[in-house]
Design a protein around this motif. Structure first.
Motif, PDB file in Angstrom:
ATOM      1  N   ARG A  89      20.877  39.442  53.724  1.00 53.95           N
ATOM      2  CA  ARG A  89      20.325  40.467  54.615  1.00 53.95           C
ATOM      3  C   ARG A  89      19.135  41.204  54.015  1.00 53.95           C
ATOM      4  O   ARG A  89      18.867  42.349  54.357  1.00 53.95           O
ATOM      5  N   ASN A  90      18.449  40.545  53.084  1.00 56.49           N
ATOM      6  CA  ASN A  90      17.189  41.047  52.536  1.00 56.49           C
ATOM      7  C   ASN A  90      17.328  42.408  51.871  1.00 56.49           C
ATOM      8  O   ASN A  90      16.556  43.331  52.132  1.00 56.49           O
ATOM      9  N   HIS A  91      18.311  42.518  50.978  1.00 60.31           N
ATOM     10  CA  HIS A  91      18.496  43.759  50.234  1.00 60.31           C
ATOM     11  C   HIS A  91      18.571  43.478  48.732  1.00 60.31           C
ATOM     12  O   HIS A  91      19.616  43.665  48.104  1.00 60.31           O
ATOM     13  N   PRO A  92      17.448  43.044  48.133  1.00 60.71           N
ATOM     14  CA  PRO A  92      17.454  42.771  46.690  1.00 60.71           C
ATOM     15  C   PRO A  92      17.734  44.010  45.854  1.00 60.71           C
ATOM     16  O   PRO A  92      18.196  43.900  44.711  1.00 60.71           O
ATOM     17  N   GLU A  93      17.470  45.208  46.418  1.00 61.55           N
ATOM     18  CA  GLU A  93      17.701  46.435  45.654  1.00 61.55           C
ATOM     19  C   GLU A  93      19.170  46.619  45.290  1.00 61.55           C
ATOM     20  O   GLU A  93      19.501  47.299  44.313  1.00 61.55           O
ATOM     21  N   ILE A  94      20.070  45.987  46.058  1.00 62.28           N
ATOM     22  CA  ILE A  94      21.489  46.073  45.729  1.00 62.28           C
ATOM     23  C   ILE A  94      21.754  45.426  44.376  1.00 62.28           C
ATOM     24  O   ILE A  94      22.502  45.959  43.548  1.00 62.28           O
ATOM     25  N   GLY A  95      21.141  44.270  44.136  1.00 63.22           N
ATOM     26  CA  GLY A  95      21.320  43.586  42.861  1.00 63.22           C
ATOM     27  C   GLY A  95      20.822  44.417  41.699  1.00 63.22           C
ATOM     28  O   GLY A  95      21.493  44.537  40.663  1.00 63.22           O
ATOM     29  N   GLN A  96      19.636  45.010  41.860  1.00 59.36           N
ATOM     30  CA  GLN A  96      19.081  45.818  40.771  1.00 59.36           C
ATOM     31  C   GLN A  96      19.935  47.057  40.518  1.00 59.36           C
ATOM     32  O   GLN A  96      20.198  47.410  39.362  1.00 59.36           O
ATOM     33  N   HIS A  97      20.369  47.722  41.586  1.00 58.39           N
ATOM     34  CA  HIS A  97      21.165  48.937  41.426  1.00 58.39           C
ATOM     35  C   HIS A  97      22.496  48.636  40.724  1.00 58.39           C
ATOM     36  O   HIS A  97      22.870  49.327  39.761  1.00 58.39           O
ATOM     37  N   LEU A  98      23.200  47.612  41.184  1.00 57.13           N
ATOM     38  CA  LEU A  98      24.480  47.278  40.570  1.00 57.13           C
ATOM     39  C   LEU A  98      24.282  46.772  39.146  1.00 57.13           C
ATOM     40  O   LEU A  98      25.115  47.027  38.269  1.00 57.13           O
ATOM     41  N   GLY A  99      23.197  46.046  38.916  1.00 60.83           N
ATOM     42  CA  GLY A  99      22.904  45.594  37.557  1.00 60.83           C
ATOM     43  C   GLY A  99      22.751  46.751  36.593  1.00 60.83           C
ATOM     44  O   GLY A  99      23.258  46.717  35.465  1.00 60.83           O
ATOM     45  N   ARG A 100      22.060  47.802  37.029  1.00 66.02           N
ATOM     46  CA  ARG A 100      21.883  48.980  36.171  1.00 66.02           C
ATOM     47  C   ARG A 100      23.214  49.686  35.916  1.00 66.02           C
ATOM     48  O   ARG A 100      23.514  50.082  34.777  1.00 66.02           O
ATOM     49  N   ILE A 101      24.004  49.853  36.972  1.00 67.21           N
ATOM     50  CA  ILE A 101      25.282  50.547  36.826  1.00 67.21           C
ATOM     51  C   ILE A 101      26.213  49.794  35.881  1.00 67.21           C
ATOM     52  O   ILE A 101      26.817  50.371  34.961  1.00 67.21           O
ATOM     53  N   VAL A 102      26.327  48.489  36.097  1.00 72.44           N
ATOM     54  CA  VAL A 102      27.207  47.684  35.254  1.00 72.44           C
ATOM     55  C   VAL A 102      26.724  47.680  33.815  1.00 72.44           C
ATOM     56  O   VAL A 102      27.516  47.819  32.871  1.00 72.44           O
ATOM     57  N   ALA A 103      25.421  47.534  33.622  1.00 73.83           N
ATOM     58  CA  ALA A 103      24.875  47.489  32.263  1.00 73.83           C
ATOM     59  C   ALA A 103      25.143  48.779  31.513  1.00 73.83           C
ATOM     60  O   ALA A 103      25.449  48.763  30.310  1.00 73.83           O
ATOM     61  N   ARG A 104      25.057  49.894  32.206  1.00 69.22           N
ATOM     62  CA  ARG A 104      25.333  51.178  31.564  1.00 69.22           C
ATOM     63  C   ARG A 104      26.765  51.223  31.036  1.00 69.22           C
ATOM     64  O   ARG A 104      27.015  51.631  29.900  1.00 69.22           O
ATOM     65  N   ASP A 105      27.708  50.781  31.854  1.00 67.06           N
ATOM     66  CA  ASP A 105      29.108  50.794  31.435  1.00 67.06           C
ATOM     67  C   ASP A 105      29.374  49.771  30.336  1.00 67.06           C
ATOM     68  O   ASP A 105      30.136  50.034  29.393  1.00 67.06           O
ATOM     69  N   LEU A 106      28.762  48.591  30.451  1.00 68.17           N
ATOM     70  CA  LEU A 106      28.983  47.551  29.442  1.00 68.17           C
ATOM     71  C   LEU A 106      28.350  47.924  28.110  1.00 68.17           C
ATOM     72  O   LEU A 106      28.849  47.530  27.047  1.00 68.17           O
ATOM     73  N   GLN A 107      27.263  48.671  28.148  1.00 70.41           N
ATOM     74  CA  GLN A 107      26.667  49.151  26.899  1.00 70.41           C
ATOM     75  C   GLN A 107      27.660  50.012  26.122  1.00 70.41           C
ATOM     76  O   GLN A 107      27.760  49.903  24.899  1.00 70.41           O
ATOM     77  N   ALA A 108      28.388  50.850  26.841  1.00 72.20           N
ATOM     78  CA  ALA A 108      29.357  51.726  26.188  1.00 72.20           C
ATOM     79  C   ALA A 108      30.481  50.926  25.531  1.00 72.20           C
ATOM     80  O   ALA A 108      31.127  51.412  24.597  1.00 72.20           O
ATOM     81  N   GLU A 109      30.701  49.695  26.009  1.00 70.40           N
ATOM     82  CA  GLU A 109      31.751  48.842  25.462  1.00 70.40           C
ATOM     83  C   GLU A 109      31.193  47.805  24.488  1.00 70.40           C
ATOM     84  O   GLU A 109      31.906  46.885  24.078  1.00 70.40           O
ATOM     85  N   CYS A 110      29.905  47.935  24.146  1.00 71.07           N
ATOM     86  CA  CYS A 110      29.227  47.039  23.189  1.00 71.07           C
ATOM     87  C   CYS A 110      29.206  45.584  23.661  1.00 71.07           C
ATOM     88  O   CYS A 110      29.141  44.661  22.838  1.00 71.07           O
ATOM     89  N   PHE A 111      29.238  45.374  24.968  1.00 72.11           N
ATOM     90  CA  PHE A 111      29.247  44.012  25.499  1.00 72.11           C
ATOM     91  C   PHE A 111      27.957  43.264  25.170  1.00 72.11           C
ATOM     92  O   PHE A 111      27.966  42.046  25.010  1.00 72.11           O
ATOM     93  N   PHE A 112      26.842  43.980  25.080  1.00 74.06           N
ATOM     94  CA  PHE A 112      25.547  43.325  24.873  1.00 74.06           C
ATOM     95  C   PHE A 112      25.216  43.097  23.402  1.00 74.06           C
ATOM     96  O   PHE A 112      24.128  42.605  23.093  1.00 74.06           O
TER      97      PHE A 112
END
Length: 232
Positions: A89-112
């Motif tokens: 449905r032409n909403h690429p911003e959803i991917g970017q937004h969720l990517g940022r949210i998930v990355a923030r949480d995964l950073q706290a868990e040292c996933f990266f």
């Protein structure tokens, strides 16, 4: 974060809606309302990234380091709307937004820790032309914006597109992606730890086919992230 005058004005003229429940978003919300954010069926795989249902799909098939997914995906469920809107449905911003949210949480868990770059699972040229973007690349952009990791969007390509994986059984899924990917920039990824990113993983066939191409390069290690993990 203070909300700008222009954001408030745009919300007044063209209200933004939660992609799950359809409620009007406040100026401080994006993509999902706070209520829906609290009810996402999280996998919590990141608490055991070496051994979880997603990681076990890949054991012995390529050099998997760790794996996680944001939520349990069920077709036609309310949270499936996240993926439907992102892909169709032409909403690429959803991917970017969720990517940022998930990355923030995964950073706290040292996933990266130790990961050198993020790699989106490529889609065919035909799909990219019709859709206008690769949904996995949009997720990668969000992860990159939060972590600073580079996006390697040109190290493997999808050669063809037989049909969607959605309605196929596990055996048909494997056949559908057999020989579907080709490595095109091996020197760029040698001796690197790559985070391979996709929108939804069910049997893991697409990830496996793509990762096995990357794993041909000396010293490559692979971790996996998906927005959704489907148990069916």
């Amino acid at each position: 974060m203070k909300t700008s005058f222009w954001t408030k004005l745009l919300d007044l003229l063209s209200p933004r809606l939660c992609v799950v429940c359809g409620r009007r978003l406040s100026a401080e919300e994006a993509v999902l309302c706070h209520r829906c954010m609290l009810h996402i069926p999280l996998t919590h795989f990141s608490e055991h990234p070496l051994d979880n249902a997603l990681a076990r799909l890949f054991w012995g098939l390529f050099p998997i380091e760790r794996a996680t997914a944001l939520f349990f995906y069920e077709p036609h469920s309310e949270f499936a709307e996240l993926v439907y809107n992102l892909k169709y449905r032409n909403h690429p911003e959803i991917g970017q937004h969720l990517g940022r949210i998930v990355a923030r949480d995964l950073q706290a868990e040292c996933f990266f820790e130790g990961i050198d770059a993020v790699v989106p699972v490529p889609i065919s040229r035909q799909r990219r032309r019709s859709r206008g973007y690769n949904q996995s690349h949009e997720i990668c952009l969000g992860i990159s914006q939060q972590t600073g990791l580079p996006v390697f969007d040109g190290v493997v390509e999808r050669l063809d597109f037989k049909q969607s994986q959605t309605r196929l059984n596990p055996f048909e899924r494997r056949d559908n992606v057999a020989n579907a990917f080709r490595l095109i920039a091996p020197d760029r990824i040698a001796h690197r730890h790559l985070l391979l990113v996709d929108d939804v993983v069910t049997t893991g066939s697409t990830i496996i086919a793509c990762a096995q191409q990357l794993a041909q390069v000396e010293g490559v290690k692979i971790s996996v992230f998906a927005l959704g993990y489907s148990k069916s």
